[in-house]
Every structure is written in structure tokens, then in C-alpha cells.
Design a protein around this motif. Structure first.
Motif, PDB file in Angstrom:
ATOM      1  N   VAL A 177      89.750   3.648  63.123  1.00 40.95           N
ATOM      2  CA  VAL A 177      89.272   4.430  64.258  1.00 40.95           C
ATOM      3  C   VAL A 177      89.127   5.882  63.825  1.00 40.95           C
ATOM      4  O   VAL A 177      90.012   6.448  63.176  1.00 40.95           O
ATOM      5  N   THR A 178      88.015   6.484  64.173  1.00 40.92           N
ATOM      6  CA  THR A 178      87.756   7.873  63.828  1.00 40.92           C
ATOM      7  C   THR A 178      87.180   8.586  65.045  1.00 40.92           C
ATOM      8  O   THR A 178      87.009   7.982  66.110  1.00 40.92           O
ATOM      9  N   THR A 179      86.880   9.859  64.899  1.00 36.46           N
ATOM     10  CA  THR A 179      86.431  10.687  66.021  1.00 36.46           C
ATOM     11  C   THR A 179      85.041  11.231  65.760  1.00 36.46           C
ATOM     12  O   THR A 179      84.720  11.630  64.636  1.00 36.46           O
ATOM     13  N   VAL A 180      84.199  11.255  66.787  1.00 40.05           N
ATOM     14  CA  VAL A 180      82.902  11.919  66.704  1.00 40.05           C
ATOM     15  C   VAL A 180      83.140  13.423  66.737  1.00 40.05           C
ATOM     16  O   VAL A 180      83.744  13.945  67.679  1.00 40.05           O
TER      17      VAL A 180
ATOM     18  N   ILE B  63      75.302  11.593  64.059  1.00 43.86           N
ATOM     19  CA  ILE B  63      76.617  12.102  64.437  1.00 43.86           C
ATOM     20  C   ILE B  63      77.397  12.423  63.173  1.00 43.86           C
ATOM     21  O   ILE B  63      77.072  11.955  62.079  1.00 43.86           O
ATOM     22  N   THR B  64      78.416  13.224  63.326  1.00 45.76           N
ATOM     23  CA  THR B  64      79.398  13.471  62.279  1.00 45.76           C
ATOM     24  C   THR B  64      80.717  12.866  62.729  1.00 45.76           C
ATOM     25  O   THR B  64      81.098  12.995  63.891  1.00 45.76           O
ATOM     26  N   THR B  65      81.414  12.208  61.825  1.00 46.75           N
ATOM     27  CA  THR B  65      82.693  11.582  62.151  1.00 46.75           C
ATOM     28  C   THR B  65      83.762  12.009  61.160  1.00 46.75           C
ATOM     29  O   THR B  65      83.458  12.544  60.088  1.00 46.75           O
ATOM     30  N   GLY B  66      85.007  11.733  61.511  1.00 44.65           N
ATOM     31  CA  GLY B  66      86.114  12.087  60.636  1.00 44.65           C
ATOM     32  C   GLY B  66      86.131  11.315  59.337  1.00 44.65           C
ATOM     33  O   GLY B  66      86.649  11.794  58.325  1.00 44.65           O
TER      34      GLY B  66
ATOM     35  N   CYS C 292      75.721  12.657  58.450  1.00 45.40           N
ATOM     36  CA  CYS C 292      75.158  13.787  57.706  1.00 45.40           C
ATOM     37  C   CYS C 292      76.106  14.267  56.621  1.00 45.40           C
ATOM     38  O   CYS C 292      77.284  14.463  56.860  1.00 45.40           O
ATOM     39  N   PHE C 293      75.589  14.492  55.420  1.00 41.75           N
ATOM     40  CA  PHE C 293      76.416  14.789  54.264  1.00 41.75           C
ATOM     41  C   PHE C 293      77.180  16.084  54.384  1.00 41.75           C
ATOM     42  O   PHE C 293      78.220  16.258  53.785  1.00 41.75           O
ATOM     43  N   ALA C 294      76.677  17.039  55.143  1.00 42.23           N
ATOM     44  CA  ALA C 294      77.271  18.378  55.105  1.00 42.23           C
ATOM     45  C   ALA C 294      78.042  18.726  56.353  1.00 42.23           C
ATOM     46  O   ALA C 294      78.385  19.866  56.550  1.00 42.23           O
ATOM     47  N   ARG C 295      78.383  17.759  57.208  1.00 44.15           N
ATOM     48  CA  ARG C 295      79.039  18.113  58.462  1.00 44.15           C
ATOM     49  C   ARG C 295      80.424  17.519  58.598  1.00 44.15           C
ATOM     50  O   ARG C 295      80.995  17.541  59.673  1.00 44.15           O
ATOM     51  N   ASN C 296      80.982  16.974  57.545  1.00 43.80           N
ATOM     52  CA  ASN C 296      82.301  16.369  57.703  1.00 43.80           C
ATOM     53  C   ASN C 296      83.367  17.087  56.895  1.00 43.80           C
ATOM     54  O   ASN C 296      84.440  16.573  56.685  1.00 43.80           O
TER      55      ASN C 296
END
Length: 710
Positions: free
Chosen positions: A127-130, A428-431, A445-449
Motif C-alpha cells: 500500500v502506498t500514497t498518491v 500520478i506520483t506515488t510513494g 513520473c520519473f521526477a516526482r517521487n
């Protein structure tokens, strides 16, 4: 968290206020409810579009697994060039943490969904977060798998295959060369998700039929719905209705579950039919819930609702399957079972499972009541299909957390088609850096996590389309005033530069700084824009009551390299002039020496020249970061490098063959050079953590500066 992007920290020197708006604005390409689209005919803003939105929140928490030295960020602007590179169609179903699905366009930051992480030889569902969500209009491609799964995505989107991450489109040679999907690839996951059932009247009736139980009556005149000797439902006989000689409908009954979600669903379905019920205390019934109708004349309505139809519809069957699972189902260690005691319900259960082509077996566990167990076969894909197709109320049994990602689903790529259309696409970006989209593992996206300091992509979308959170100042003030806020440090400039050229018009930073000042809340700003000097009086006021940390990013001072690598940013010399003015105003300003470019700015001469200029600016501290290339940035940078410095391509292939980061040995070498240069120029000391020691007499505040194009 929203991660930092190198080209988002660009502030082309014309940071003035546009004189007037252009007469017509292009249509809104981003699905942002209530956004106002603006363009301006001022030369410095020519070709740009601004999307003014009223954000719901502004202080964002950094994921716990992040290595950045802060926990909270504020970003009043958001660019969209890298956000647009990896997108899916808005109706793509995403697997939520409760086991249900939701279209990607309906997700919001903070939502809990499933991603994956590697543990040993396999990836496992977690489980991860948006963390973020955005949209753009891009050329759409349709990926079709052999099991019928279809996904509509941009050509830059990546999916996990048996051979690693691959883009939707690419080439084997030339500038477009990159790993991409072919018909030889198989995607990893379970395959397409089933569509959730419609909440029709028939679905409600089927669900109620499975859950509602009446007490046994010894009356031999009581009719049976299926002419069977055994009760129609486990451990109960239905009340008669429509039989004038039979006993009156029972006011009290029980539900074959004690789970709150299922009980509340029954109450809701009955309420929609005009029947109000109340729960009755019953200590003896641990696995059921005693209820009764509030109005006695509604008892007949209940018996009518639970009567099984002679010819059940598909909606009725789906509701019945959901209710049977809530009544006696379990899913433990990958084994899906539903216990059913009576023959009538077993016949209906078997018929419903067959109707929807589920694979199942009927086991006899040897229970005293003669109950049999329906066991679903086919592994995780079939279990998810059951849950999504029928939608039981109880979500506790849906968890797949910790399960290994190794299914035998037929997910080979059958075709990749260019639809020839530019469509609204979402990402979306996730954890975890990924998520489950229509049953397959999708990369975000490669640059948002993470806290990323390099992305040289000067993508037109980012440069020309800026999302402006016009209510950022009032949101910061409101959230700082919330009782739950404890005055934690807030970092700004960690995603896009809060002093980019749009700030010259929108002036979002002054009210943000004023709010932080008024609440004596510590904060920091990282920027490339000299417009920061406009707010020097406010920064001084804030520094009198709290910690204020200011930093500039200056990777090198070579003018020729700057024009090639960062053509839209203020020159390094001008940034360092801003450092000097802030230092003269009493601030201990840090400089982030990043990126250090292998073969271009990592030699002793280049590092020494950069360090000398940084020291001359009066910077209090300096830290350096070698270039790292995440997927997406890697491909762009490789094309740029091959075009501008082809002789360095072999070296880069060697340095980055293992991933996004350079080898530890190289990093230690660069760190040693930077450390030695810092000592030579007197920058080996650490920076101050408290900027409240200001000079007795403040220097005159400089006028707001309009930056030139270079």
C-alpha cells in the motif's frame, strides 16, 4: 511531496508584470475544475498559458521514505513538462488500498492505493500514497494485451515487463532509441479489472436475499420458495407473504454478518426502499446482527425484497454473490472460500458463479450443519475479478499486501497502436514510484517521487503552461493556524521555483512569507530567480522571529556551458550577485552546487572556478551533487549529450550503466575535489542554522528586478 526539477528553477530575467492580457486564451488543456485560463501579450510571456486554480491545500508532507532533510513543502506554482511525459487515459482504473478501483482522473493526493516494491527475487504488492496528480493533452496510443486488457497512454508512459520497465513507444536506433514495448513482451500483473456492478434495485434485492435471515418457525404451513426440504437460506426460513392463511410477516430478523460495512449497507438498501430498521442488542449472536423494522407495517416490504425471483437478472446474481461473501466468505493466505449451509443457496451460488465464468470447486469440510464451501480457483486474477465484479461491502478480506507479483496471466503485448489523436491523459506520483493500472504495473513520473536536483529537459509544455495556485497565501495562513500544525520547518522551491517569472505577475510569495512571519514558522527557500530580492524586507522581518534559510543553486560558472545546458535560467554570475546582496543584508546564504556534470564541470579547474565565485559571493556554505539521471531525464540527456558532446557518450554509458546514479567511487572523487576547493577558498565551515542575528542598520532594500532573457 512534489519533487524538484532543474528547468523548473529557471527564472528568465524578464520577471516584470505583463501590462495586459491577450484578447483570447486557448482552451484549457488540463482537466482542472474551475481553472481560469490566461495568456498575456507581454513579450516575456509570449506563447505562455497560465491556469489559475484555487487549491484545496498547500502545505504538503514529504513521504517518510524520502531522504530529503525536511518534512513539509509549499509550492504555489506547478509546471507540467515532466508531468506530461507519463500519462494514462482518465478512465483507467487504479487499484485502491481497499481492494476497489477508481478512475485515475478521480484520484486525489493522499489517497491510498497499491504499488509494488522489490523484496528478494520478486516484487510484492504494498500500500502506498498518491502524492500528486496532473493532466495534459498528449498523443494517445492504445496497448492491447492478449487477454483483452487495453490501456490508452502516451508514448512516453512505461509499464513493467518481464524484461524490466519499457516505454509504450520507442526505436532501436537514432535519437528515439530507448526500451519500448514489442509483441515479444509480457506485462506483469493480473490483467484487466472487472467493471464494478451497477447499484440497481435488483442488485439490492440479491444482496438482501443473501444477508437477511428469519428465525425458524415450526409452522408446517410456511411455504418454501424452492420446494426444497431444507431451508432456502442458511439456518432460516423465509417469512411468507402473499399468503392470507399464513402467519403475519415477522418484524424482527437478523443479518448473517456482524461486520459494520455489511450491516450499514443493508440498512442503506432498506432505507432506499422506504424501510427504516433499528439494531437490537443480542449478546448471543457474535456473527450476526439482530434488527427489526421501526414501523410494523414495513415488515411485508422486507419479505418481498428478500424473495428470490424465478428468473434472476445478472444484477440480482451479482448482489447475491456479494451478499453471500459478506455472510460467509473469507480470503486467507490466497484461498478464497464461501460457506453455504443450505441446498437452495448452493444452487443459486453455483449458477451465479457459472454465469460469470468463475472457476470454482465445492469442498466438504465436515461441518455438523452440513455446510459446504465454495472455493474459487484461478489465483489472484480470479479473486480480484470476483471482488470488482460483485463488490462485497466488507473490504478487510480484499487485502493483497505482501503478495508476490508472479502470476501466469496472459498479458503478452498483442498490439501498440497510435490512435492519431491528442487526448486528455493523466498521471500520478506515488510513494513507491508505481501503481496498478487496469491490472498491470505502471510507472509514475520519473521526477516526482524524490528530491530531484537535475532534469535538463526544457520541455515546451512546462515552459509554456504554468498552473498558478492563486489562493496559496490564504491557504498557508489557514493551515498554519490549524490546531494540528506544530510549527514544523517548511521548505519552498522543492518542486518548481517559487520565484520563477510568473511570480513577477502573481506575487504569491509575499503573502506566504507574511503568514510564515506572523506565525513565527521556520522556512527555507531554494531558488535560481533573482526576484527573491524583491521580498528582502519581508524576509528580514521573518528572520527576526524565526529561522529563515536561503539557498541558490549554481552548478557551474562556465558561460558557454550555461548557455548550452540551462539556456532559460539567469546566468550563474547573476545568481551569485543575488547571494552577495542577501549576504550583505545579514543572511547566511547556502549554495547548492548541482548538478556536477561528468566530463563537463567535474574537473578540478571547473570546480575551483565555481567555488571561487561562490566564495566571492559571500555564501556561508556549499554542498555539491553529481548529476543523476532518472528514466526520462536519461533519454533526454543522452540525446543532448550525443548532439553537443558526442565524445563523452562512452564515458556516460560506463558511469550510468547500473542505474540513475554514478558509482560511489566517482561520487567520493567529486566530493573530495569539492571539499578541497572549499577549503582553499575558505568555505569549509558549516552554515548557520539561525539567521536572526541581523545587522543593526538594515541596508536599503533593492528595487524589484526585471530579469533579462539571459
Amino acid at each position: 511531496m512534489r519533487s524538484m526539477r532543474w528547468d523548473t528553477l529557471s527564472a528568465p530575467p524578464d520577471e516584470g508584470t505583463p501590462d495586459r492580457a491577450a484578447p483570447a486564451a486557448p482552451p484549457l488543456p488540463l482537466a482542472l475544475p474551475g481553472a481560469i485560463t490566461r495568456t498575456f501579450d507581454t513579450p516575456g510571456f509570449a506563447g505562455m498559458t497560465f491556469y489559475e486554480v484555487r487549491a484545496k491545500s498547500i502545505i504538503n508532507r514529504v513521504p517518510g521514505e524520502s531522504k530529503v532533510p525536511f518534512e513539509w513543502t509549499v509550492n504555489p506554482y506547478r509546471g507540467c513538462s515532466h508531468a506530461c511525459r507519463y500519462c494514462l487515459a482518465g478512465d483507467t482504473p487504479i487499484l485502491m488500498a481497499d481492494g476497489r478501483t477508481r478512475p485515475i482522473s478521480e484520484l486525489e493526493p493522499g489517497d491510498r492505493i497499491y504499488g509494488t516494491e522489490r523484496r528478494g527475487a520478486y516484487r510484492h504488492y504494498v500500500v502506498t500514497t498518491v502524492l500528486d496528480k496532473w493532466s495534459t493533452v498528449k498523443r494517445a496510443h492504445r496497448v492491447t494485451l492478449t487477454d483483452g486488457t487495453t490501456l490508452v497512454a502516451s508514448g512516453d508512459h512505461r509499464f513493467l515487463t518481464e524484461r524490466g520497465w519499457k516505454h509504450v513507444t520507442g526505436s532501436m536506433r537514432g535519437d528515439a532509441r530507448r526500451p519500448h514495448l514489442t509483441t515479444r513482451n509480457r506485462l506483469l500483473g493480473t490483467g484487466r479489472f472487472a467493471v464494478a456492478p451497477k447499484r440497481s434495485v435488483d442488485y439490492h434485492r440479491g444482496y438482501l436475499h443473501a444477508l437477511v435471515r428469519y428465525a425458524e418457525r415450526p409452522d408446517p404451513r410456511q411455504p418454501r420458495y424452492d420446494d426444497a426440504i431444507v431451508p432456502d437460506l442458511p439456518d432460516h426460513r423465509q417469512c411468507p407473504h402473499g399468503d392470507a392463511e399464513g402467519p403475519a410477516p415477522r418484524r424482527s430478523f437478523r443479518l448473517a454478518t456482524a461486520e459494520v460495512e455489511a450491516v450499514e449497507r443493508v440498512e442503506r438498501f432498506l432505507a432506499e426502499a422506504g424501510v427504516a430498521v433499528e439494531r437490537v442488542a443480542n449478546r448471543a449472536a457474535r456473527r450476526s446482527t439482530a434488527v427489526r423494522v421501526v414501523r410494523p407495517d414495513n415488515a411485508g416490504i422486507v419479505t418481498g425484497l428478500v424473495r428470490p425471483p424465478d428468473e434472476p437478472t445478472d444484477d440480482w446474481r451479482l448482489g447475491f454473490l456479494a451478499g453471500m461473501f459478506d455472510a460467509g466468505g473469507s480470503c486467507h493466505r490466497g484461498v478464497f472460500r464461501v460457506g453455504v449451509a443450505d441446498a437452495g443457496s448452493r444452487r443459486r451460488m453455483a449458477a451465479a458463479l457459472d454465469r460469470f465464468a468463475f472457476r470454482w470447486a465445492l469442498d466438504d469440510p465436515g461441518n455438523r450443519n452440513g455446510a459446504r464451501q465454495f472455493r474459487l480457483t484461478g489465483g489472484l486474477p480470479e479473486r480480484l475479478r470476483f471482488f470488482h465484479l460483485t463488490d462485497p461491502a466488507d473490504t478487510r478480506e480484499r487485502s493483497i499486501e505482501g503478495m508476490a507479483l508472479k502470476c501466469a496471466a496472459r498479458l503478452r503485448v498483442a498490439a501498440v497502436e497510435n490512435l492519431g489523436l491528442d487526448l486528455p491523459l493523466w498521471d500520478i506520483t506515488t510513494g513507491t514510484g508505481d501503481f496498478i493500472a487496469n491490472g498491470v504495473v505502471s510507472h509514475n513520473c520519473f521526477a516526482r517521487n524524490t528530491h530531484t536536483y537535475l532534469d535538463l529537459d526544457a520541455g515546451a509544455d512546462f515552459d509554456r503552461r504554468v498552473i498558478v495556485k492563486v489562493n496559496a497565501g490564504e491557504l498557508v495562513r489557514r493551515e498554519l493556524a490549524a490546531p494540528r500544525w506544530r510549527g514544523a520547518h517548511v521548505a519552498m522551491g522543492t518542486n518548481v521555483d517559487c520565484y520563477q517569472r510568473a511570480e513577477g505577475r502573481y506575487r504569491l510569495m509575499p503573502p506566504i512569507i507574511e503568514a510564515l512571519r506572523d506565525f513565527a514558522n521556520p522556512f527555507s527557500i531554494l531558488t535560481k530567480g533573482t526576484l527573491l530580492l524583491r521580498d528582502l524586507p519581508l524576509l528580514r522581518q521573518a528572520a527576526e522571529v524565526t529561522r529563515v534559510r536561503l539557498s541558490y543553486s549554481v552548478g557551474f560558472v562556465d558561460e558557454a556551458l550555461w548557455r548550452l545546458a540551462e539556456p532559460g535560467t539567469p546566468s550563474p554570475r547573476r545568481r551569485l550577485e543575488a547571494v552577495r546582496q542577501l549576504t550583505d543584508a545579514g543572511f547566511d546564504v547556502g549554495v547548492l552546487m548541482a548538478p556536477v556534470l561528468p566530463g563537463l564541470s567535474d574537473d578540478e579547474e571547473s570546480i575551483d572556478a565555481t567555488m571561487a565565485a561562490i566564495a566571492a559571493s559571500g555564501a556561508a556554505s556549499v554542498s555539491a551533487l553529481p548529476l543523476h539521471l532518472r528514466p526520462g531525464a536519461r533519454e533526454w540527456y543522452a540525446r543532448w549529450l550525443a548532439r553537443e558532446f558526442p565524445h563523452l557518450v562512452p564515458r556516460y554509458r560506463q558511469l550510468y550503466q547500473a542505474g540513475a546514479y554514478t558509482p560511489q567511487a566517482y561520487q567520493r572523487e567529486v566530493t573530495a575535489r569539492v571539499r578541497m576547493a572549499a577549503r582553499r577558498h575558505g568555505l569549509h565551515r558549516g552554515g548557520s542554522d539561525d539567521n536572526r542575528g541581523l545587522p543593526d542598520v538594515a541596508p536599503p532594500a533593492p528595487a524589484a528586478e526585471q530579469l533579462s532573457l539571459l
